[in-house]
Design an enzyme around this catalytic site. Structure first.
Site, short mmCIF file in Angstrom:
data_model
loop_
_atom_site.label_atom_id
_atom_site.label_comp_id
_atom_site.label_asym_id
_atom_site.label_seq_id
_atom_site.Cartn_x
_atom_site.Cartn_y
_atom_site.Cartn_z
N GLU A 1 -4.14 -9.53 4.01
CA GLU A 1 -4.98 -8.98 4.98
C GLU A 1 -6.09 -9.95 5.24
OE1 GLU A 1 -3.60 -7.07 3.05
OE2 GLU A 1 -2.72 -5.24 4.25
N GLU B 1 0.93 -1.19 0.05
CA GLU B 1 -0.05 0.01 0.20
C GLU B 1 0.90 1.41 -0.04
OE1 GLU B 1 -2.57 -1.41 3.67
OE2 GLU B 1 -3.99 -0.74 2.10
#
Ligand SMILES: NC(=O)c1ccc[n+]([C@@H]2O[C@H](COP(=O)([O-])OP(=O)(O)OC[C@H]3O[C@@H](n4cnc5c(N)ncnc54)[C@H](O)[C@@H]3O)[C@@H](O)[C@H]2O)c1
Length: 692
Positions: free
Chosen positions: A125, A105
């Site tokens: 995640e 990210e």
């Protein structure tokens, strides 16, 4: 410093330096922000390269910071990414090794990304029951396209950087030195304006709504009880349909929603539980280990064969010793057959098969195994046989060799006492099939040396098992608890259930297999054998006699094509047995019990709370080091539903006072003796506390 700053001519280089994987902990986040400001404040600097030291760019969040105030301390990752994106000078992420989760990210927030081949790129995640919460679900589809990004986000699996070379994720693949290549790229782009931002890319996909609907339907069926994968689809859908900042908000809201779910808490509990299990308070992490380069296994039966395969799979040569040639030949041929089955399923090549078989050799002579670093005994479950074997091992094994027993129920301290080196003796309790099941209970005897324990724990990792330490007691952690569960299952039959009802209820709860199907698989004779011993040693413990009646009929389970259920040749499906069901009903009548309708809720509570109560005793006695160890045993060895986090975690989520109240209710039934609350459970419930 966990993020350093240096200048090389007119290029600033920010290096993430937080081993082992450059996790984005508070200091690292702050270091990045400081570096970006410093470079922007210096007129001589034209561009900024961000790179990871050591093994990779960044593995994402720093797990050591989870559940600590530092995790919430500004700058958060979202803030860091905004500052990077808003930098007036171009920021180039230089990627090698890993760019995962928050690491990816962060890279997506940079203006450019360059990479070398062989880097693992992922947003994992979902595996912790959450979703990427720092823009990953909004930015990845913009650079990869809708479908590939969604697949990565839903699966959480890594993709190699070279496979993504032709996407907008990477502006250039670097051959040769990454930093040199990245600096050259930075110089080239130093004056290019406007600075490209992933947020500005439009996702183009014909009929995205139709595709997303298809994705929702597919994900719903495979995600089972886990909510995160479907929320990932929703977050990605927002990337398609909303303005970037609105999409970020949707992602954030969904993230916060998921973090609160029991399912995600359970997954994180298991993640940390696995790591916690390898820590033993009085055995320091730097305890010197004994080398394990060669192994031996005594007994080539069901367990011995599987145990030997574990060593071969890890590249460790192993000698298998049997008393009779015939048994040895049979054992070795079963091992080959198992490998051949894996080969047929495409999990193994012929070459790998031969290599592994080449590491396994058979012998009937103890002299052949004397030089092994570890020997694991897996002969019959009989103290007399164990005594003969361990006395012999004491004679032949080289000094310092680890002598392990795979016993399921016998006293490891007694076994150790057969030798003159009890410090070298330990229990290694594998689960059947030993080459498949993840769990390894490591039984620490009273005299087991610390380095023997540390070495065995390390070995568990080498052979890809979840090692959990147990103290010495009858059944260790797992089987001691399961006995209470099976005991309740027996009482349920007497009071009104049939095997199928019990199995179905607990399978609906999420167990891989109900107690009766499980017993049929393991062999009902094993429990019978143990109970017969108990009738003598612990006559005060009550059992339903219905399982004994079953065994008296020779119904040992799948191996006799008849157990609690009927089986057809070549078919593992369990068919309800009229004969058994009649036997159960007749038994209730003999006991004068009026059978009643029992709800699924009662079945679940009685089976699971029986586990919990025994677990509490085990914890209190110090047999298990921590509640999460018990959960790991049940998640990896007994098919307890992962989304419920293990029996102790589950009890915590129900509330211990609720568990206790239910136990008091069941104590009013036919077997109050089975519902005496563990003092620890009562204490924690009274204090409104939890096990974990
Ligand atoms: N079967 C399971 O599910 C399971 C699970 C965990 C632990 N265990 C434990 O593992 C051990 C082995 O169980 P198993 O199911 O593999 O039994 P098994 O009967 O399949 O195999 C035992 C093997 O040991 C050999 N053997 C017996 N005495 C010997 C001796 N003196 N020297 C050399 N070989 C000898 C036998 O020939 C046989 O091949 C037992 O202690 C059992 O409690 C079994």
């Amino acid at each position: 410093m966990t993020a350093t700053y240096r200048e090389q001519g007119d290029i600033a280089v920010i290096t993430l330096n937080n081993p082992p994987v450059n996790g984005l902990g508070y200091e690292t986040r702050k270091g990045i922000v400081d570096g970006i400001h410093r470079a922007n404040d210096n007129d001589a600097i034209k561009a900024i390269v961000m790179v990871g030291d050591g093994k990779g760019f960044s593995g994402g969040a720093d797990i050591r910071e989870f559940n600590t105030p530092k995790a919430l301390q500004e700058p958060w990752l979202q803030t860091v990414i905004r500052i990077v994106e808003d930098s007036a000078k171009p920021v180039i992420a230089a990627i090698h090794g890993v760019a995962m989760g928050g690491g990816l990210e962060l890279a997506l927030g940079c203006h450019y990304r360059v990479a070398v081949a062989g880097a693992q790129i992922a947003l994992p995640e979902v595996k912790l029951g959450i979703l990427p919460g720092a823009g990953g679900t909004q930015r990845l589809p913009r650079v990869l396209g809708l479908e590939p990004a969604l697949n990565m986000i839903i699966s959480g699996n890594p993709v190699m950087s070279e496979k993504l070379a032709n996407t907008r994720l990477f502006d250039q693949m670097i051959q040769g030195d990454l930093i040199e290549g990245a600096i050259a790229f930075a110089k080239k782009m130093a004056d290019a304006r406007p600075l490209p931002k992933v947020r500005d890319i439009k996702i183009k996909y014909p009929n995205a709504d139709g595709y997303l609907q298809f994705a929702r339907n597919t994900v719903r069926t495979v995600a089972g009880p886990f909510p995160a994968p479907l929320k990932c689809v929703e977050a990605v859908a927002a990337a398609v349909s909303k303005k970037f900042d609105d999409g970020l908000k949707v992602e954030r809201d969904l993230f916060l929603e998921l973090v609160q779910t029991t399912e995600s808490k359970a997954l994180r509990h298991a993640f940390f539980g696995e790591r916690a299990a390898s820590k033993i308070p009085d055995v320091p992490a730097d305890t010197p280990l004994r080398p394990v380069r060669a192994a031996a296994v005594i007994g080539a039966g069901t367990m011995g064969g599987g145990i030997a395969m574990n060593f071969a799979n890890a590249g460790i040569p192993v000698k298998v010793l049997e008393a009779k040639q015939e048994a040895l030949d049979k054992g070795l041929s079963t091992i080959r057959k198992n490998y051949e089955n894996s080969m047929k399923k495409g999990k193994l090549t012929q070459e790998q098969l031969e290599k592994r078989m080449g590491l396994i050799s058979g012998t009937m002579s103890y002299e052949d195994i004397g030089q092994a670093d570890i020997v694991i005994e897996a002969v019959f479950e009989d103290m007399g046989v164990k005594e003969t074997v361990f006395k012999k091992l004491d004679e032949v094994m080289k000094p310092g060799a680890i002598l392990a027993s795979n016993t399921s129920t016998l006293d490891v301290d007694k076994i150790a006492a057969f030798t003159k080196r009890p410090q070298d003796v330990i229990g290694t309790h594998f689960f059947s099939p030993a080459n498949v099941m993840k769990l390894l209970e490591i039984v620490r005897g009273a005299k087991t040396a610390k380095d023997v324990l540390a070495t065995t724990m390390a070995l568990a990792k080498t052979i890809r098992k979840t090692g959990v330490v147990s103290g010495v007691c009858d059944g260790f952690i797992g089987n001691r608890m399961v006995e209470q569960y099976i005991r309740q299952a027996g009482f349920l039959l007497e009071e009104g259930c049939l095997p199928e009802q019990v199995d179905k209820a607990i399978e609906k709860f999420g167990f891989a297999m109900g107690p009766f199907r499980m017993s049929d698989l393991a062999g009902n004779d094993i429990g019978w054998y143990i109970r017969k011993r108990r009738y003598v040693e612990k006559p005060e413990v009550t059992y339903s006699k219905v399982a004994d009646l079953l065994c008296e009929k020779g119904r040992f389970g799948q191996k006799t094509s008849a157990g609690w259920y009927d089986y057809k040749p070549g078919d593992r499906k369990a068919y309800p047995s009229e004969e058994v069901n009649q036997m159960i009903v007749a038994h209730s009548k003999d006991l004068g019990i009026e059978r009643r309708k029992i709800s699924d809720l009662e079945i679940i509570e009685r089976l699971v709370y029986a586990l919990v109560n025994e677990g509490a005793l085990i914890l209190e006695e110090g047999i298990a080091l921590r509640a999460s160890d018990i959960d790991m045993v049940y998640l990896t060895g007994y098919g307890f539903p992962l989304f419920r986090g293990g029996p102790m975690f589950y009890a915590d989520t129900v509330g211990l006072s609720n568990v206790l109240m239910a136990m008091h209710r069941y104590a009013k039934g036919r077997h109050p003796e089975a519902w005496v609350p563990a003092p620890l459970l009562s204490k924690l419930a009274a204090e409104n506390k939890t096990f974990n």
